[in-house]
Structure formats: structure tokens, C-alpha cells
Scaffold this motif. Structure first.
Motif, PDB file in Angstrom:
ATOM      1  N   HIS A   1      17.217  39.315 -52.301  1.00 54.79           N
ATOM      2  CA  HIS A   1      16.751  38.999 -50.968  1.00 54.79           C
ATOM      3  C   HIS A   1      15.346  39.759 -50.774  1.00 54.79           C
ATOM      4  O   HIS A   1      14.600  39.263 -50.129  1.00 54.79           O
ATOM      5  CB  HIS A   1      17.794  39.195 -49.819  1.00 54.79           C
ATOM      6  N   HIS A   2      15.725  41.029 -50.876  1.00 51.00           N
ATOM      7  CA  HIS A   2      14.563  41.989 -50.605  1.00 51.00           C
ATOM      8  C   HIS A   2      13.177  41.623 -51.554  1.00 51.00           C
ATOM      9  O   HIS A   2      11.993  41.494 -50.979  1.00 51.00           O
ATOM     10  CB  HIS A   2      14.836  43.401 -50.816  1.00 51.00           C
ATOM     11  N   LYS A   3      13.617  41.298 -52.747  1.00 46.07           N
ATOM     12  CA  LYS A   3      12.365  41.178 -53.717  1.00 46.07           C
ATOM     13  C   LYS A   3      11.818  39.730 -53.642  1.00 46.07           C
ATOM     14  O   LYS A   3      10.760  39.353 -54.024  1.00 46.07           O
ATOM     15  CB  LYS A   3      12.916  41.385 -55.431  1.00 46.07           C
ATOM     16  N   THR A   4      12.495  38.651 -53.380  1.00 49.71           N
ATOM     17  CA  THR A   4      12.267  37.445 -53.256  1.00 49.71           C
ATOM     18  C   THR A   4      11.603  36.849 -51.675  1.00 49.71           C
ATOM     19  O   THR A   4      11.054  35.979 -51.709  1.00 49.71           O
ATOM     20  CB  THR A   4      13.368  36.148 -53.663  1.00 49.71           C
ATOM     21  N   GLY A   5      12.466  37.665 -50.930  1.00 48.10           N
ATOM     22  CA  GLY A   5      12.108  37.003 -49.535  1.00 48.10           C
ATOM     23  C   GLY A   5      12.904  35.640 -49.002  1.00 48.10           C
ATOM     24  O   GLY A   5      12.961  35.304 -47.898  1.00 48.10           O
ATOM     25  N   VAL A   6      13.842  35.477 -49.811  1.00 48.53           N
ATOM     26  CA  VAL A   6      14.886  34.462 -49.490  1.00 48.53           C
ATOM     27  C   VAL A   6      15.975  34.841 -48.910  1.00 48.53           C
ATOM     28  O   VAL A   6      16.503  35.972 -49.023  1.00 48.53           O
ATOM     29  CB  VAL A   6      15.285  33.445 -50.795  1.00 48.53           C
ATOM     30  N   SER A   7      16.499  34.399 -47.635  1.00 50.67           N
ATOM     31  CA  SER A   7      17.482  34.934 -46.896  1.00 50.67           C
ATOM     32  C   SER A   7      18.981  34.953 -47.387  1.00 50.67           C
ATOM     33  O   SER A   7      19.056  34.251 -48.476  1.00 50.67           O
ATOM     34  CB  SER A   7      17.820  34.121 -45.659  1.00 50.67           C
ATOM     35  N   ILE A   8      19.672  36.132 -47.017  1.00 53.38           N
ATOM     36  CA  ILE A   8      20.973  35.994 -47.781  1.00 53.38           C
ATOM     37  C   ILE A   8      21.878  34.670 -47.650  1.00 53.38           C
ATOM     38  O   ILE A   8      22.463  34.424 -48.585  1.00 53.38           O
ATOM     39  CB  ILE A   8      21.667  37.430 -47.397  1.00 53.38           C
ATOM     40  N   SER A   9      21.627  34.203 -46.341  1.00 51.53           N
ATOM     41  CA  SER A   9      22.600  32.934 -46.256  1.00 51.53           C
ATOM     42  C   SER A   9      22.083  31.880 -47.083  1.00 51.53           C
ATOM     43  O   SER A   9      23.014  31.052 -47.606  1.00 51.53           O
ATOM     44  CB  SER A   9      22.587  32.474 -44.679  1.00 51.53           C
ATOM     45  N   THR A  10      20.862  31.618 -47.429  1.00 51.80           N
ATOM     46  CA  THR A  10      20.118  30.607 -48.336  1.00 51.80           C
ATOM     47  C   THR A  10      20.640  30.970 -49.758  1.00 51.80           C
ATOM     48  O   THR A  10      21.029  29.911 -50.416  1.00 51.80           O
ATOM     49  CB  THR A  10      18.871  30.736 -48.065  1.00 51.80           C
ATOM     50  N   ILE A  11      20.675  32.294 -50.152  1.00 53.62           N
ATOM     51  CA  ILE A  11      21.304  32.561 -51.485  1.00 53.62           C
ATOM     52  C   ILE A  11      22.791  32.141 -51.691  1.00 53.62           C
ATOM     53  O   ILE A  11      23.140  31.574 -52.592  1.00 53.62           O
ATOM     54  CB  ILE A  11      20.918  34.134 -51.723  1.00 53.62           C
TER      55      ILE A  11
END
Length: 79
Positions: free
Chosen positions: A53-63
Motif C-alpha cells: 500500500h505505501h509503496k504503490t499508493g493502492v488502497s488496502i481495500s483495493t488490494i
């Protein structure tokens, strides 16, 4: 790889799998979150969900949604 519709001209586009979707018809570019995740996880297969999440900027819920739908897979740490 799945086809997606261009948000601008609605034509079908094939994501490159590297984090960007670019329409060859109109030139519109959009972020490919799944491609961005796959690229990061290829280099960091044991990364935690928080790190991804921190490295890609993709939200945890999306992951989590991608994991639940089988688009990406988790790896259990050995230690």
C-alpha cells in the motif's frame, strides 16, 4: 490480460500490465492499479499488505479485493 474500456472514448484497451493504461485511439492515460501491484509484487513477493500500500499508493481495500477475486495471490512467510 483483461480488456478495459477507455474512460474517454469507450474503446477497448489492453492494459500493459506495468501500471498504466493508454488508449491508442485517443491517447487517454489512466492508472492500472492491478498492473502496478503485479509489477511491485514481482520484485517484492513477500511484501506485507501495508508495505505494498505505501509503496504503490493502492488502497488496502483495493488490494484485498484483488486478493479475494484471485487477481493476485498471497505468499506465506516462512519465518
Amino acid at each position: 490480460m483483461d480488456l478495459v474500456s477507455c474512460k474517454k472514448c469507450k474503446r477497448l484497451v489492453v492494459p500493459d500490465g506495468l501500471g498504466v493504461i493508454k488508449c491508442s485511439s485517443c491517447g487517454y492515460q489512466a492508472e492500472d492499479k492491478l498492473g502496478k501491484l503485479r509489477e511491485y509484487l514481482l520484485e517484492h513477493p513477500c511484501a506485507s499488505i501495508q508495505e505494498v500500500h505505501h509503496k504503490t499508493g493502492v488502497s488496502i481495500s483495493t488490494i484485498r479485493d484483488y486478493v479475494n477475486h484471485g487477481d493476485i495471490h498471497t505468499v506465506k512467510k516462512m519465518f
